[in-house]
Design a protein around this motif. Structure first.
Motif, PDB file in Angstrom:
ATOM      1  N   ARG A  35       0.821  -1.207   0.000  1.00 47.92           N
ATOM      2  CA  ARG A  35       0.000   0.000   0.000  1.00 47.92           C
ATOM      3  C   ARG A  35       0.858   1.261   0.000  1.00 47.92           C
ATOM      4  N   GLY A  36       1.952   1.200  -0.758  1.00 44.23           N
ATOM      5  CA  GLY A  36       2.851   2.336  -0.889  1.00 44.23           C
ATOM      6  C   GLY A  36       3.873   2.463   0.217  1.00 44.23           C
ATOM      7  N   HIS A  37       3.811   1.604   1.225  1.00 45.57           N
ATOM      8  CA  HIS A  37       4.753   1.670   2.341  1.00 45.57           C
ATOM      9  C   HIS A  37       5.946   0.755   2.087  1.00 45.57           C
ATOM     10  N   GLU A  38       7.142   1.248   2.387  1.00 45.99           N
ATOM     11  CA  GLU A  38       8.357   0.459   2.261  1.00 45.99           C
ATOM     12  C   GLU A  38       8.472  -0.490   3.445  1.00 45.99           C
ATOM     13  N   LEU A  39       8.597  -1.797   3.167  1.00 50.33           N
ATOM     14  CA  LEU A  39       8.649  -2.800   4.222  1.00 50.33           C
ATOM     15  C   LEU A  39      10.059  -3.319   4.497  1.00 50.33           C
ATOM     16  N   ILE A  40      11.011  -2.990   3.627  1.00 48.73           N
ATOM     17  CA  ILE A  40      12.401  -3.397   3.852  1.00 48.73           C
ATOM     18  C   ILE A  40      13.317  -2.236   3.478  1.00 48.73           C
ATOM     19  N   VAL A  41      14.558  -2.323   3.914  1.00 51.97           N
ATOM     20  CA  VAL A  41      15.583  -1.404   3.416  1.00 51.97           C
ATOM     21  C   VAL A  41      15.907  -1.847   1.996  1.00 51.97           C
ATOM     22  N   SER A  42      15.670  -0.990   1.048  1.00 53.14           N
ATOM     23  CA  SER A  42      15.749  -1.368  -0.363  1.00 53.14           C
ATOM     24  C   SER A  42      17.045  -0.872  -1.001  1.00 53.14           C
ATOM     25  N   GLU A  47      23.029  -0.815  -7.936  1.00 51.97           N
ATOM     26  CA  GLU A  47      23.858  -0.649  -6.747  1.00 51.97           C
ATOM     27  C   GLU A  47      24.356  -1.997  -6.236  1.00 51.97           C
ATOM     28  N   CYS A  48      25.545  -2.002  -5.664  1.00 55.31           N
ATOM     29  CA  CYS A  48      26.012  -3.129  -4.868  1.00 55.31           C
ATOM     30  C   CYS A  48      25.611  -2.821  -3.431  1.00 55.31           C
ATOM     31  N   PRO A  49      24.634  -3.523  -2.872  1.00 55.53           N
ATOM     32  CA  PRO A  49      24.051  -3.095  -1.608  1.00 55.53           C
ATOM     33  C   PRO A  49      24.985  -3.318  -0.423  1.00 55.53           C
ATOM     34  N   PRO A  50      24.937  -2.436   0.563  1.00 58.04           N
ATOM     35  CA  PRO A  50      25.725  -2.647   1.777  1.00 58.04           C
ATOM     36  C   PRO A  50      25.068  -3.678   2.689  1.00 58.04           C
ATOM     37  N   GLY A  51      25.828  -4.226   3.594  1.00 59.34           N
ATOM     38  CA  GLY A  51      25.276  -5.023   4.684  1.00 59.34           C
ATOM     39  C   GLY A  51      24.514  -6.267   4.278  1.00 59.34           C
ATOM     40  N   TYR A  52      24.774  -6.812   3.072  1.00 53.69           N
ATOM     41  CA  TYR A  52      24.088  -8.022   2.614  1.00 53.69           C
ATOM     42  C   TYR A  52      22.565  -7.833   2.556  1.00 53.69           C
ATOM     43  N   LEU A  53      22.121  -6.663   2.143  1.00 51.65           N
ATOM     44  CA  LEU A  53      20.680  -6.393   2.064  1.00 51.65           C
ATOM     45  C   LEU A  53      19.960  -7.451   1.234  1.00 51.65           C
ATOM     46  N   GLY A  54      19.029  -8.183   1.866  1.00 49.54           N
ATOM     47  CA  GLY A  54      18.149  -9.099   1.155  1.00 49.54           C
ATOM     48  C   GLY A  54      18.789 -10.328   0.556  1.00 49.54           C
ATOM     49  N   LYS A  55      20.030 -10.661   0.941  1.00 47.63           N
ATOM     50  CA  LYS A  55      20.758 -11.732   0.271  1.00 47.63           C
ATOM     51  C   LYS A  55      20.375 -13.126   0.779  1.00 47.63           C
ATOM     52  N   PRO A 153      28.205 -30.746   4.651  1.00 43.92           N
ATOM     53  CA  PRO A 153      27.708 -29.905   5.742  1.00 43.92           C
ATOM     54  C   PRO A 153      26.977 -28.717   5.132  1.00 43.92           C
ATOM     55  N   TYR A 154      25.846 -28.362   5.702  1.00 43.63           N
ATOM     56  CA  TYR A 154      25.024 -27.355   5.039  1.00 43.63           C
ATOM     57  C   TYR A 154      24.235 -26.533   6.057  1.00 43.63           C
ATOM     58  N   GLY A 155      24.094 -25.264   5.743  1.00 41.84           N
ATOM     59  CA  GLY A 155      23.212 -24.372   6.467  1.00 41.84           C
ATOM     60  C   GLY A 155      22.744 -23.281   5.519  1.00 41.84           C
ATOM     61  N   VAL A 156      21.652 -22.599   5.888  1.00 40.19           N
ATOM     62  CA  VAL A 156      21.068 -21.592   5.005  1.00 40.19           C
ATOM     63  C   VAL A 156      20.449 -20.485   5.846  1.00 40.19           C
ATOM     64  N   GLY A 157      20.469 -19.294   5.297  1.00 47.58           N
ATOM     65  CA  GLY A 157      19.813 -18.164   5.946  1.00 47.58           C
ATOM     66  C   GLY A 157      19.335 -17.166   4.913  1.00 47.58           C
ATOM     67  N   PHE A 158      18.528 -16.234   5.368  1.00 50.02           N
ATOM     68  CA  PHE A 158      17.956 -15.180   4.526  1.00 50.02           C
ATOM     69  C   PHE A 158      18.169 -13.867   5.265  1.00 50.02           C
ATOM     70  N   HIS A 159      18.556 -12.785   4.546  1.00 47.40           N
ATOM     71  CA  HIS A 159      19.097 -11.586   5.185  1.00 47.40           C
ATOM     72  C   HIS A 159      18.325 -10.296   4.846  1.00 47.40           C
ATOM     73  N   PRO A 160      17.007 -10.270   4.996  1.00 48.84           N
ATOM     74  CA  PRO A 160      16.292  -9.009   4.755  1.00 48.84           C
ATOM     75  C   PRO A 160      16.417  -8.054   5.936  1.00 48.84           C
ATOM     76  N   TYR A 161      16.373  -6.767   5.657  1.00 48.32           N
ATOM     77  CA  TYR A 161      16.295  -5.744   6.693  1.00 48.32           C
ATOM     78  C   TYR A 161      14.865  -5.208   6.710  1.00 48.32           C
ATOM     79  N   LEU A 162      14.104  -5.555   7.725  1.00 51.35           N
ATOM     80  CA  LEU A 162      12.758  -5.017   7.843  1.00 51.35           C
ATOM     81  C   LEU A 162      12.828  -3.521   8.124  1.00 51.35           C
ATOM     82  N   ALA A 163      11.834  -2.783   7.628  1.00 53.76           N
ATOM     83  CA  ALA A 163      11.818  -1.331   7.792  1.00 53.76           C
ATOM     84  C   ALA A 163      10.382  -0.840   7.680  1.00 53.76           C
TER      85      ALA A 163
END
Length: 299
Positions: A35-42, A47-55, A153-163
């Motif tokens: 609804r027009g609101h930003e839900l993550i740091v985009s 751009e090469c995003p800082p801080g692993y945004l959304g990776k 050996p395996y592990g997984v994660g998701f790296h979004p920044y909520l906003a």
């Protein structure tokens, strides 16, 4: 000439009041609006995003201390790409190009090969599916299949920044149902578990973040699906991330100006390749999947 930018190609998904932007480098979530609101740091596709945004983080999330680990009696040395802490950070695919396998107006499936190498001699085929639904929001499914030989050996994660519309994290109300927090050493490797209340970072009830600094692994999450929420108390606009992952990293985004909160569901804790905690033994032919959902709300 390839039609791509710093973050590869961009895929725009739409459903109801939602719009998501996915980029092919790192199979990253680059934008999400409700609804027009930003839900993550985009970030923009150029751009090469800082801080692993959304990776996407595979075949391990978070850190491996010293970049070294042992598995089934053999020792391996990963590239140390976080020299300040002397650690191997977030796996191999966060800045790797993924190919678009399927796409329509509301979903996309990306895939990439995690090729065997000296530091990780197993071959995995990875998939990231983003599906946007008008009611449920954005569902993320991250899977890997061992297509080679041996047990990986395996592990997984998701790296979004909520906003919430770019507001400072200090002004937002945060709720995190985890009951256990991990104290970390100077290399950001967990060394001791604490009750969140005794540690002073108890967000099990909605609490204004204020000056709290968060960069911790959490456990003690409710069985089944749990949800973390971030909300602007003045407008009632908020965002939630839900998952059934058993581990969570939360970071108050100090490195990028505290404009959001990284909420990272993980299949295992930091340094799991050394501790052995919840490392997945992925046998040849087996697949593992981690799922999460991000939704917006107005209250």
């Amino acid at each position: 000439m390839l039609d791509r930018s710093a973050s590869g190609r961009e895929i725009v998904l739409q459903a109801g009041d939602y719009e998501a932007r996915i980029v092919t480098v790192g199979a990253g979530l680059a934008g999400l609006r409700y609804r027009g609101h930003e839900l993550i740091v985009s970030h923009a596709v150029n751009e090469c995003p800082p801080g692993y945004l959304g990776k996407v983080l595979m075949p391990w999330p978070n850190r491996v201390a010293g970049g070294s680990y042992s598995w089934e009696g053999s020792s391996y040395d990963l590239p140390v790409d976080e020299p300040a802490f002397g650690t191997a950070l977030h796996g191999f695919v966060a800045f790797q190009e993924w190919e678009i396998a399927e796409a329509d107006s509301s979903s996309v499936l990306l895939r990439t090969l995690i090729a065997a190498r000296y530091s990780y001699p197993w071959t995995l085929l990875a998939h990231a599916r983003y599906s946007l639904d008008a009611d449920a929001g954005l569902t993320v499914e991250l899977s890997a299949t061992n297509i080679g030989e041996g047990t990986a050996p395996y592990g997984v994660g998701f790296h979004p920044y909520l906003a919430v519309d770019g507001l400072p994290a200090d002004e937002l109300e945060f709720e995190n149902p985890a009951s256990i927090i991990y104290e970390a050493d100077a290399s950001m490797i967990p060394v001791a578990a604490h009750d969140v209340a005794s540690f002073g970072l108890d967000f099990r009830s909605p609490t204004i973040i204020g000056a709290s600094r968060l960069d911790h692994a959490f456990a003690g999450l409710p069985e089944g699906t749990w949800a973390v929420t971030l909300r602007d108390p003045s407008s009632g606009v908020g965002v939630s991330l839900s998952s059934d992952a058993r581990w969570l990293q939360v970071y108050s985004a100090d490195y990028i100006g505290r404009v959001g909160v990284a909420v990272e569901p993980m299949s295992c804790p930091p340094n799991a390749f050394n501790s052995g905690t919840d490392v997945i033994a992925l046998n040849a032919g087996e697949t593992h999947t981690l799922s999460a959902r991000i939704s917006g709300f107005e209250s």
